[in-house]
Design a protein around this motif. Structure first.
Motif, PDB file in Angstrom:
ATOM      1  N   ASP A 116       0.875  -1.164   0.000  1.00  0.00           N
ATOM      2  CA  ASP A 116       0.000   0.000   0.000  1.00  0.00           C
ATOM      3  C   ASP A 116       0.917   1.219   0.000  1.00  0.00           C
ATOM      4  O   ASP A 116       1.497   1.592   1.029  1.00  0.00           O
ATOM      5  CB  ASP A 116      -0.903  -0.011   1.233  1.00  0.00           C
ATOM      6  N   GLU A 167       0.624   4.513  -0.254  1.00  0.00           N
ATOM      7  CA  GLU A 167       0.331   5.660   0.603  1.00  0.00           C
ATOM      8  C   GLU A 167       0.590   5.332   2.072  1.00  0.00           C
ATOM      9  O   GLU A 167       1.210   6.116   2.798  1.00  0.00           O
ATOM     10  CB  GLU A 167      -1.127   6.075   0.411  1.00  0.00           C
ATOM     11  N   LEU A 168       0.156   4.174   2.498  1.00  0.00           N
ATOM     12  CA  LEU A 168       0.344   3.791   3.896  1.00  0.00           C
ATOM     13  C   LEU A 168       1.813   3.532   4.208  1.00  0.00           C
ATOM     14  O   LEU A 168       2.312   3.919   5.278  1.00  0.00           O
ATOM     15  CB  LEU A 168      -0.484   2.543   4.202  1.00  0.00           C
ATOM     16  N   GLN A 198       3.612   6.829   4.762  1.00  0.00           N
ATOM     17  CA  GLN A 198       3.321   7.408   6.084  1.00  0.00           C
ATOM     18  C   GLN A 198       4.103   6.682   7.189  1.00  0.00           C
ATOM     19  O   GLN A 198       4.592   7.325   8.125  1.00  0.00           O
ATOM     20  CB  GLN A 198       1.818   7.340   6.359  1.00  0.00           C
ATOM     21  N   ARG A 208      -4.786  -2.995   8.461  1.00  0.00           N
ATOM     22  CA  ARG A 208      -4.473  -1.827   7.633  1.00  0.00           C
ATOM     23  C   ARG A 208      -5.369  -0.652   7.996  1.00  0.00           C
ATOM     24  O   ARG A 208      -4.906   0.506   8.069  1.00  0.00           O
ATOM     25  CB  ARG A 208      -4.634  -2.191   6.155  1.00  0.00           C
ATOM     26  N   ASN A 209      -6.629  -0.925   8.245  1.00  0.00           N
ATOM     27  CA  ASN A 209      -7.555   0.133   8.664  1.00  0.00           C
ATOM     28  C   ASN A 209      -7.165   0.689  10.029  1.00  0.00           C
ATOM     29  O   ASN A 209      -7.210   1.914  10.260  1.00  0.00           O
ATOM     30  CB  ASN A 209      -8.975  -0.434   8.700  1.00  0.00           C
ATOM     31  N   SER A 229      -4.133   3.013   9.664  1.00  0.00           N
ATOM     32  CA  SER A 229      -4.510   4.301   9.063  1.00  0.00           C
ATOM     33  C   SER A 229      -5.161   5.224  10.085  1.00  0.00           C
ATOM     34  O   SER A 229      -4.858   6.427  10.146  1.00  0.00           O
ATOM     35  CB  SER A 229      -5.466   4.059   7.884  1.00  0.00           C
ATOM     36  N   LYS A 254      -3.555   8.784  11.714  1.00  0.00           N
ATOM     37  CA  LYS A 254      -4.293  10.041  11.635  1.00  0.00           C
ATOM     38  C   LYS A 254      -4.374  10.712  13.004  1.00  0.00           C
ATOM     39  O   LYS A 254      -4.085  11.917  13.148  1.00  0.00           O
ATOM     40  CB  LYS A 254      -5.683   9.773  11.076  1.00  0.00           C
TER      41      LYS A 254
END
Length: 370
Positions: free
Chosen positions: A152, A154-155, A158, A305-306, A309, A313
């Motif tokens: 992933d 984007e992840l 980060q 994964r959720n 994220s 945040k």
């Protein structure tokens, strides 16, 4: 000859063919009699002679196998002549207990399958070993460039930024701790120097004023240094909480996410290999089981994964808020200290609700406890 016939006729009248020997008193003695006293149950044939046949042996063995008091009573052993088609019959009825109560016949007892703890542990070890083997093979394949991995972008970006920021924050924390240690030593030295000047001011009449001025200056510097030290220590504590607790907790979730990703890729690779192979009666159950395991680990991977994220945040929002306040505190305290503005330095501590610990104020007195 006539006498012999008469005796046979008498015996036939006494012992008719197919007579059943049954007595309640003898049944009680048979139920309580030891296996050694089996001679009392020798059956008699129709001609008045002792029968030493298989029927007698069967009845005797059956009697020996029935110890007294097992709830079997009214046991009736019948014997017939050799011409009869029926064999020995054993009948069992209810036996009255000691209190005169008849025991009820119990139905068939179904025993549940008892799980063996050792077998359960062995099965857990087997599953763990298989999962470890698959994950290790996946890691080695990725490092050798032979296996594919789920990414992933984007992840992952980060996560890399978070790890890089953690290293930088740890460096700032280390430098701030060094500054605090050095400032503490300087404050301690200034306090001792002020006490020495004050002592000499009392003992040297010619230099009384000069020693007095220096003593007051050093004591003021030591007091301002203690105020600055309190602000720096508050800054260190807040950054330490952010780095070693908040960010570390997020990185722990990231490690769980990476483990779930490796398991997902390992079972995905297995499923792909099985799908490329032949499909027959022996491989279809394996493919179905592999599909189920793949689905389980896919759901776990999506969940982790959720979670990562969401934590990233919230961490970003918390980090900005905490570091904004701490950086403002650090700047204002340092600027007021080196400018010699004692009033502004104290206002800075009051703004961030920082209370300085005076020596001996840690433990309350016995009057305050009352």
């Amino acid at each position: 000859m006539s006498e012999h016939r008469n005796e046979s006729t008498a015996l036939d009248e006494i012992h008719p063919a197919g007579e059943e020997v049954q007595s309640d008193s003898e049944e009680g003695a048979m139920a309580q009699e030891s296996p050694k006293n089996s001679a009392a149950e020798i059956p008699v044939t129709s001609n008045g002679q002792l029968e030493d046949s298989h029927e007698h042996s069967f009845n005797r063995d059956l009697k020996r196998s029935l110890p007294a008091g097992l709830g079997l009573s009214e046991t009736k052993i019948t014997s017939h002549d050799f011409d009869s088609t029926k064999e020995g019959v054993v009948e069992a009825g209810t036996f009255p207990g000691k209190g005169g109560r008849a025991q009820q016949k119990s139905g068939p007892v179904v025993l549940d399958e008892v799980k063996n703890p050792a077998m359960e542990k062995l099965e857990l070890v087997r599953k763990w070993s298989l999962n470890t083997y698959k994950c290790t093979r996946q890691i080695i394949s990725e490092k050798l460039g032979r296996g594919s991995r789920t990414v992933d972008l984007e992840l992952e970006a980060q996560i890399d930024i978070l790890r890089d920021n953690k290293k930088k924050y740890e460096n700032i924390l280390k430098l701030a701790q060094t500054l605090s240690t050095q400032l503490f030593q300087m404050v301690h030295t200034q306090r001792q120097l002020g006490d020495a000047f004050a002592d000499l001011s009392l003992k040297s009449l010619e230099l009384h004023e000069e020693f007095g001025y220096n003593a007051d200056t050093q004591k003021l510097l030591a007091k301002n240094g203690e105020t600055l030290l309190g602000a720096i220590n508050f800054f260190i504590a807040s950054v330490n909480t952010l780095v070693n607790k908040t960010i570390e907790d997020t990185l722990l979730t990231v490690k769980q996410y990476e483990s779930a990703r490796i398991e997902y890729d390992a079972y995905r690779t297995d499923l792909e290999e099985l799908n490329l192979g032949p499909r027959d009666a022996s491989t279809l159950p394996k493919i179905e089981q592999s599909q189920q395991m793949f689905q389980v680990h896919k759901e776990k991977y999506d969940k982790m994964r959720n979670d990562v994220s969401i934590k990233l945040k919230f961490l970003e929002e918390n980090k900005v808020k905490v570091l904004h306040n701490q950086l403002v505190l650090f700047h204002n305290a340092i600027a007021a200290y080196f400018a010699g503005n004692q009033k502004q330095l104290e206002q800075t501590l009051q703004q961030f609700h920082i209370k300085l610990k005076t020596p001996g104020a840690d433990a309350p007195s016995w009057l305050e406890e009352q």
